[in-house]
Motif scaffolding. Structure first.
Motif, PDB file in Angstrom:
ATOM      1  N   ILE A   4       0.947  -1.309   0.003  1.00 51.40           N
ATOM      2  CA  ILE A   4       0.024  -0.050   0.058  1.00 51.40           C
ATOM      3  C   ILE A   4       0.862   1.334   0.154  1.00 51.40           C
ATOM      4  CG2 ILE A   4      -1.610   1.311   1.287  1.00 51.40           C
ATOM      5  CD1 ILE A   4      -2.860  -1.439   2.510  1.00 51.40           C
ATOM      6  N   TYR A   5       1.841   1.198   0.894  1.00 58.83           N
ATOM      7  CA  TYR A   5       2.861   2.282   0.743  1.00 58.83           C
ATOM      8  C   TYR A   5       3.327   2.562  -0.622  1.00 58.83           C
ATOM      9  CZ  TYR A   5       7.434   4.405   1.877  1.00 58.83           C
ATOM     10  OH  TYR A   5       8.537   5.514   1.736  1.00 58.83           O
ATOM     11  N   CYS A   6       3.854   1.380  -1.150  1.00 63.31           N
ATOM     12  CA  CYS A   6       4.550   1.600  -2.270  1.00 63.31           C
ATOM     13  C   CYS A   6       3.518   2.214  -3.449  1.00 63.31           C
ATOM     14  CB  CYS A   6       5.127   0.127  -2.984  1.00 63.31           C
ATOM     15  SG  CYS A   6       6.689  -0.322  -1.999  1.00 63.31           S
ATOM     16  N   LEU A   7       2.325   2.035  -3.275  1.00 59.70           N
ATOM     17  CA  LEU A   7       1.457   2.480  -4.286  1.00 59.70           C
ATOM     18  C   LEU A   7       1.058   3.791  -4.186  1.00 59.70           C
ATOM     19  CD1 LEU A   7      -1.041   1.962  -6.405  1.00 59.70           C
ATOM     20  CD2 LEU A   7      -2.397   1.484  -4.601  1.00 59.70           C
ATOM     21  N   CYS A   8       1.354   4.361  -2.888  1.00 61.02           N
ATOM     22  CA  CYS A   8       1.107   5.781  -2.739  1.00 61.02           C
ATOM     23  C   CYS A   8       2.429   6.320  -3.000  1.00 61.02           C
ATOM     24  CB  CYS A   8       0.946   5.922  -1.229  1.00 61.02           C
ATOM     25  SG  CYS A   8      -0.663   5.626  -0.488  1.00 61.02           S
ATOM     26  N   MET A   9       3.548   5.837  -2.921  1.00 64.71           N
ATOM     27  CA  MET A   9       4.769   6.533  -3.414  1.00 64.71           C
ATOM     28  C   MET A   9       4.877   6.665  -4.898  1.00 64.71           C
ATOM     29  SD  MET A   9       6.207   7.402  -0.743  1.00 64.71           S
ATOM     30  CE  MET A   9       4.660   7.444   0.227  1.00 64.71           C
ATOM     31  N   VAL A  10       4.388   5.511  -5.595  1.00 64.95           N
ATOM     32  CA  VAL A  10       4.538   5.311  -7.085  1.00 64.95           C
ATOM     33  C   VAL A  10       3.669   6.554  -7.615  1.00 64.95           C
ATOM     34  CG1 VAL A  10       3.824   4.246  -9.142  1.00 64.95           C
ATOM     35  CG2 VAL A  10       5.149   2.896  -7.264  1.00 64.95           C
ATOM     36  N   CYS A  11       2.523   6.768  -6.709  1.00 65.44           N
ATOM     37  CA  CYS A  11       1.264   7.795  -7.254  1.00 65.44           C
ATOM     38  C   CYS A  11       1.745   9.320  -6.819  1.00 65.44           C
ATOM     39  CB  CYS A  11       0.275   7.493  -6.866  1.00 65.44           C
ATOM     40  SG  CYS A  11      -0.377   5.890  -7.528  1.00 65.44           S
ATOM     41  N   GLY A  12       2.976   9.570  -6.140  1.00 67.53           N
ATOM     42  CA  GLY A  12       3.478  10.717  -5.893  1.00 67.53           C
ATOM     43  C   GLY A  12       3.509  11.170  -4.634  1.00 67.53           C
ATOM     44  N   ALA A  13       3.173  10.522  -3.555  1.00 74.36           N
ATOM     45  CA  ALA A  13       3.186  10.886  -2.223  1.00 74.36           C
ATOM     46  C   ALA A  13       4.629  11.086  -1.666  1.00 74.36           C
ATOM     47  CB  ALA A  13       2.391   9.952  -1.427  1.00 74.36           C
ATOM     48  N   GLY A  14       5.909  10.716  -2.227  1.00 73.99           N
ATOM     49  CA  GLY A  14       7.034  10.779  -1.776  1.00 73.99           C
ATOM     50  C   GLY A  14       7.812  11.956  -2.240  1.00 73.99           C
ATOM     51  N   VAL A  15       8.983  12.156  -1.666  1.00 77.85           N
ATOM     52  CA  VAL A  15       9.729  13.246  -2.281  1.00 77.85           C
ATOM     53  C   VAL A  15      10.099  13.423  -3.743  1.00 77.85           C
ATOM     54  CG1 VAL A  15      10.770  13.689  -0.046  1.00 77.85           C
ATOM     55  CG2 VAL A  15      11.884  11.912  -1.631  1.00 77.85           C
ATOM     56  N   THR A  16      10.095  11.944  -4.364  1.00 74.49           N
ATOM     57  CA  THR A  16      10.532  11.921  -5.772  1.00 74.49           C
ATOM     58  C   THR A  16       9.297  12.163  -6.522  1.00 74.49           C
ATOM     59  OG1 THR A  16       9.704   9.572  -5.631  1.00 74.49           O
ATOM     60  CG2 THR A  16      12.171  10.102  -5.441  1.00 74.49           C
ATOM     61  N   SER A  47      19.170  -4.046   1.238  1.00 78.07           N
ATOM     62  CA  SER A  47      17.776  -4.497   0.967  1.00 78.07           C
ATOM     63  C   SER A  47      16.889  -3.570   0.299  1.00 78.07           C
ATOM     64  CB  SER A  47      16.989  -4.881   2.158  1.00 78.07           C
ATOM     65  OG  SER A  47      15.670  -5.069   2.160  1.00 78.07           O
ATOM     66  N   PRO A  48      16.241  -4.060  -0.802  1.00 80.24           N
ATOM     67  CA  PRO A  48      15.567  -3.280  -1.864  1.00 80.24           C
ATOM     68  C   PRO A  48      14.328  -2.698  -1.082  1.00 80.24           C
ATOM     69  CG  PRO A  48      15.337  -5.507  -2.559  1.00 80.24           C
ATOM     70  CD  PRO A  48      16.615  -5.268  -1.637  1.00 80.24           C
ATOM     71  N   PHE A  49      13.879  -3.475  -0.170  1.00 79.36           N
ATOM     72  CA  PHE A  49      12.821  -2.941   0.734  1.00 79.36           C
ATOM     73  C   PHE A  49      12.981  -1.675   1.248  1.00 79.36           C
ATOM     74  CE2 PHE A  49      11.342  -7.077  -0.115  1.00 79.36           C
ATOM     75  CZ  PHE A  49      10.140  -7.118   0.000  1.00 79.36           C
ATOM     76  N   ILE A  50      14.118  -1.617   2.018  1.00 80.44           N
ATOM     77  CA  ILE A  50      14.568  -0.561   2.882  1.00 80.44           C
ATOM     78  C   ILE A  50      15.156   0.680   1.727  1.00 80.44           C
ATOM     79  CG2 ILE A  50      16.460   0.333   4.405  1.00 80.44           C
ATOM     80  CD1 ILE A  50      16.254  -2.104   5.765  1.00 80.44           C
ATOM     81  N   ILE A  51      15.981   0.295   0.731  1.00 83.32           N
ATOM     82  CA  ILE A  51      16.298   1.370  -0.187  1.00 83.32           C
ATOM     83  C   ILE A  51      14.943   2.127  -0.706  1.00 83.32           C
ATOM     84  CG2 ILE A  51      17.528   1.633  -2.429  1.00 83.32           C
ATOM     85  CD1 ILE A  51      19.220  -0.678  -1.716  1.00 83.32           C
ATOM     86  N   SER A  52      13.831   1.385  -1.197  1.00 81.01           N
ATOM     87  CA  SER A  52      12.791   1.953  -1.724  1.00 81.01           C
ATOM     88  C   SER A  52      12.144   2.999  -0.622  1.00 81.01           C
ATOM     89  CB  SER A  52      11.678   0.863  -2.145  1.00 81.01           C
ATOM     90  OG  SER A  52      11.308   0.187  -0.831  1.00 81.01           O
ATOM     91  N   ILE A  53      12.046   2.528   0.580  1.00 77.06           N
ATOM     92  CA  ILE A  53      11.738   3.563   1.417  1.00 77.06           C
ATOM     93  C   ILE A  53      12.605   4.791   1.740  1.00 77.06           C
ATOM     94  CG2 ILE A  53      11.113   3.649   4.096  1.00 77.06           C
ATOM     95  CD1 ILE A  53      10.156   0.743   4.166  1.00 77.06           C
ATOM     96  N   GLN A  54      13.905   4.505   1.704  1.00 73.74           N
ATOM     97  CA  GLN A  54      14.774   5.629   1.909  1.00 73.74           C
ATOM     98  C   GLN A  54      14.801   6.812   0.484  1.00 73.74           C
ATOM     99  OE1 GLN A  54      18.407   3.476   2.108  1.00 73.74           O
ATOM    100  NE2 GLN A  54      18.461   3.652   4.386  1.00 73.74           N
ATOM    101  N   ASN A  55      14.646   6.235  -0.595  1.00 76.21           N
ATOM    102  CA  ASN A  55      14.413   6.733  -1.864  1.00 76.21           C
ATOM    103  C   ASN A  55      13.173   7.572  -1.715  1.00 76.21           C
ATOM    104  OD1 ASN A  55      16.931   5.634  -2.683  1.00 76.21           O
ATOM    105  ND2 ASN A  55      16.022   4.426  -4.183  1.00 76.21           N
ATOM    106  N   SER A  56      12.281   7.271  -1.179  1.00 79.72           N
ATOM    107  CA  SER A  56      10.845   8.039  -1.000  1.00 79.72           C
ATOM    108  C   SER A  56      11.009   8.921  -0.024  1.00 79.72           C
ATOM    109  CB  SER A  56       9.659   6.826  -0.882  1.00 79.72           C
ATOM    110  OG  SER A  56       9.620   5.956  -1.895  1.00 79.72           O
ATOM    111  N   GLY A  57      12.085   9.105   0.613  1.00 76.10           N
ATOM    112  CA  GLY A  57      12.295  10.063   1.753  1.00 76.10           C
ATOM    113  C   GLY A  57      11.429   9.912   3.140  1.00 76.10           C
ATOM    114  N   THR A  58      10.820   8.818   3.491  1.00 78.35           N
ATOM    115  CA  THR A  58      10.043   8.422   4.513  1.00 78.35           C
ATOM    116  C   THR A  58      10.912   8.137   5.714  1.00 78.35           C
ATOM    117  OG1 THR A  58       8.369   7.719   3.142  1.00 78.35           O
ATOM    118  CG2 THR A  58       8.153   7.301   5.591  1.00 78.35           C
ATOM    119  N   PRO A  59      10.978   9.268   6.853  1.00 76.01           N
ATOM    120  CA  PRO A  59      11.904   8.843   7.968  1.00 76.01           C
ATOM    121  C   PRO A  59      11.061   7.789   8.915  1.00 76.01           C
ATOM    122  CG  PRO A  59      10.594  10.737   8.211  1.00 76.01           C
ATOM    123  CD  PRO A  59      10.247  10.424   6.912  1.00 76.01           C
ATOM    124  N   ILE A  60      12.060   7.369   9.849  1.00 78.75           N
ATOM    125  CA  ILE A  60      11.604   6.239  10.687  1.00 78.75           C
ATOM    126  C   ILE A  60      11.210   5.028  10.250  1.00 78.75           C
ATOM    127  CG2 ILE A  60       9.999   5.808  12.641  1.00 78.75           C
ATOM    128  CD1 ILE A  60      12.005   8.184  13.138  1.00 78.75           C
TER     129      ILE A  60
END
Length: 565
Positions: free
Chosen positions: A218-230, A335-348
């Protein structure tokens, strides 16, 4: 036992819903020298039945439906998924890796269908190693059993070697050697408790894993749609740097990309290993005729939702040329899981997900000891391993096999001398290929099982669970499993021969051949049983006599887990 049950026992018969066992010829051995002394003969079973007794298994059937369901659902979610995806993503790219995992998923589906049909008909501990012994030959059964046990014993060391690296994501104050030692002792001790405690522990940890991946998707879907810093990512990385990775070895770009895809198959195999765990738990399931088929039927859902879904979104959020994928700072940081979160700029969130990965690896290591000990217990009961390994305590735990399997955790200390990533990749090759042999022999055993049913005149439509698309799907799995075992070590030959890589790639093949030759000389049996000598009766009578009490779910949570698990 009620009077209705006592009556057929006194008459020496046990009835099932669709046939009487006495309608079929008893299991025969044409040469007593070649028979397996550990197998309970039909005649001895009839003597027990005539006395009004049902033989008690030494392990206890204490795994409930929700335990079996969640073990099957979360049993394969471990190191291979959370950490191992980085290599295929780097070499094959997002689309190449996705195709590799989809292809391997079809093989896994075939194998679990074959296993489900056999394990529900004959629900015995360490089922598919027993099946290869009964349906093929004692030597093949021994080779398959030892290879599968070896796979999980090595995987236990693999998981232990990763635990310390995961904790180093937060701090390096405690050396990795200490973490390996602590969790080594703890996990072996945990497997000394009754199996219901293992079931409860795996149930809740598997629940965490399942919920974490659902939340991640669910998080990834939100990031792909523009919720992250990218901003809106969409399919940006499929266009640049591209859908296919740079590949490996070859100078020709197209050839290199293909070889990169082929190399990702071994990673996919390791990621999927564990889908056959339901065949191990069948011997300790409280109601195997119901719980095992339900777990098998969810395999397609698991493959599509958890593995393919995770890989799809990771490929959207992490380009294959991201330098963090090959970082040497911390292996878990790759881990690509953690990298995807870091790339999206989500802290914690990276720290939270790292905690999820830690619990996952501990759970996986716990399962490694459980599965390995049950495999060795089954081998010992079949007189294919020293008798002492079948000893159980009062709680039905094969404690000697637990200790013996746990001793191989010492291989985790390799990490301290060869480097975390090198040790991980070396062990990954060994366990991946060893697991292929178990999948191969599940499919071969199923072909023989179907032939035995036809010889006995038993319709597959009357079985508790009927595998789909058979026997074609079984032959499909046999062909590609054999092909992959042969070609998976091609990187050791190109661009020049590397002896260490060759040994890592094919040591499982050499071990299998050596074990098979030793037991073939020991038993001096046929290369493969005659179809009339295939044993499909042993361990089946007891389970068909039991009347399972399975009350319908009443509370909300009972209904919830009845659907989910």
């Amino acid at each position: 036992m009620d009077k209705k049950q006592e009556e057929p026992l006194k008459n020496g018969k046990i009835k099932s819903s669709s046939y009487e066992l006495d309608d079929y010829p008893l299991h025969r051995r044409t040469n007593s020298v070649h028979s397996i002394p550990s197998q309970i003969t039909i005649e001895s079973q009839e003597e027990e039945i005539a006395n009004g007794q049902i033989r008690e298994a030494e392990v206890k059937r204490e795994l409930k439906q929700r335990h079996i369901g969640m073990i099957a659902l979360g049993g394969t979610i471990g190191t291979g998924l959370f950490i191992g995806l980085s290599t295929p993503l780097t070499n094959a790219g997002p689309v190449g890796a996705l195709i590799a995992y989809l292809f391997m998923g079809t093989l896994v589906y075939s194998v679990t269908q074959s296993l489900g049909e056999m394990a529900t008909f004959i629900p015995v501990t360490s089922s598919f190693t027993v099946f290869s012994q009964r349906f093929l030959s004692p030597s093949f059964g021994a080779a398959n059993g030892y290879m599968y046990w070896f796979s999980w014993a090595i995987t236990f060391a693999l998981e232990l070697s990763v635990v310390g690296q995961i904790i180093q994501f937060w701090t390096s104050a405690v050396p990795i050697v200490a973490w390996i030692s602590i969790f080594w002792v703890l996990l072996v001790a945990m497997n000394m408790f009754p199996v219901r405690f293992y079931g409860e522990f795996e149930f809740w940890v598997a629940s965490i894993k399942v919920l974490a991946i659902m939340g991640f998707l669910i998080y990834c879907l939100c990031m792909v749609c523009g919720a992250g810093v990218t901003g809106p990512v969409g399919f940006r990385y499929w266009r640049n740097p591209g859908p296919m990775g740079p590949g490996i070895i070859a100078k020709n770009l197209n050839e290199a990309k293909f070889l990169g895809w082929v190399s990702s198959l071994i990673n996919a195999a390791f990621t999927y290993q564990g889908t056959e765990l339901v065949g191990i738990t069948a011997g300790e399931a409280a109601n195997p005729r119901k719980s095992v088929p339900r777990a098998i039927k969810k395999v397609v859902f698991r493959i599509l939702f958890f593995y393919i879904g995770s890989l799809f979104f990771i490929g959207l959020l992490v380009p294959y040329n991201d330098p963090k994928l090959t970082s040497d700072d911390s292996y878990v940081a790759a881990s690509p899981f953690i990298i995807s979160i870091q790339n999206s700029g989500t802290p914690i969130l990276p720290h939270i997900f790292n905690a999820v990965i830690l619990s996952t690896i501990i759970s996986a290591a716990n399962s490694n000891v459980y599965v390995g000990s049950r495999i060795m217990f089954g081998l010992s009961k079949s007189k294919l391993a020293p008798r002492i390994l079948s000893r159980t305590n009062k709680n039905g735990v094969p404690w000697v096999s637990v200790i013996f399997t746990g001793l191989f955790g010492a291989l985790a200390y390799m990490e301290t001398s060869t480097g975390g990533e090198a040790a991980f990749n070396w062990l990954l090759n060994i366990t991946g290929v060893a697991g292929f042999f178990s999948w191969l022999f599940i499919s071969i055993s199923h072909v023989r099982f179907m032939q035995a049913l036809e010889y006995r005149g038993i319709s597959r439509d009357d079985l508790p669970f009927k595998a789909k698309f058979m026997p074609g799907l079984a032959y499909y799995a046999i062909f590609f499993m054999t092909l992959i075992i042969i070609i998976q070590g091609f990187t050791s030959f190109c661009p020049s021969f590397d002896g260490i890589d060759f040994l890592a790639a094919y040591i499982s093949c050499f071990l299998f051949i050596a074990i098979w030759i030793v037991f073939q000389l020991w038993f001096r049996c046929r290369l493969i049983w005659k179809i009339e000598d295939v044993d499909i009766d042993t361990d089946r009578r007891d389970i068909e006599e039991v009347v399972w009490e399975d009350p319908p779910p009443v509370t909300f949570w009972d209904k919830f887990w009845n659907v989910v698990a």
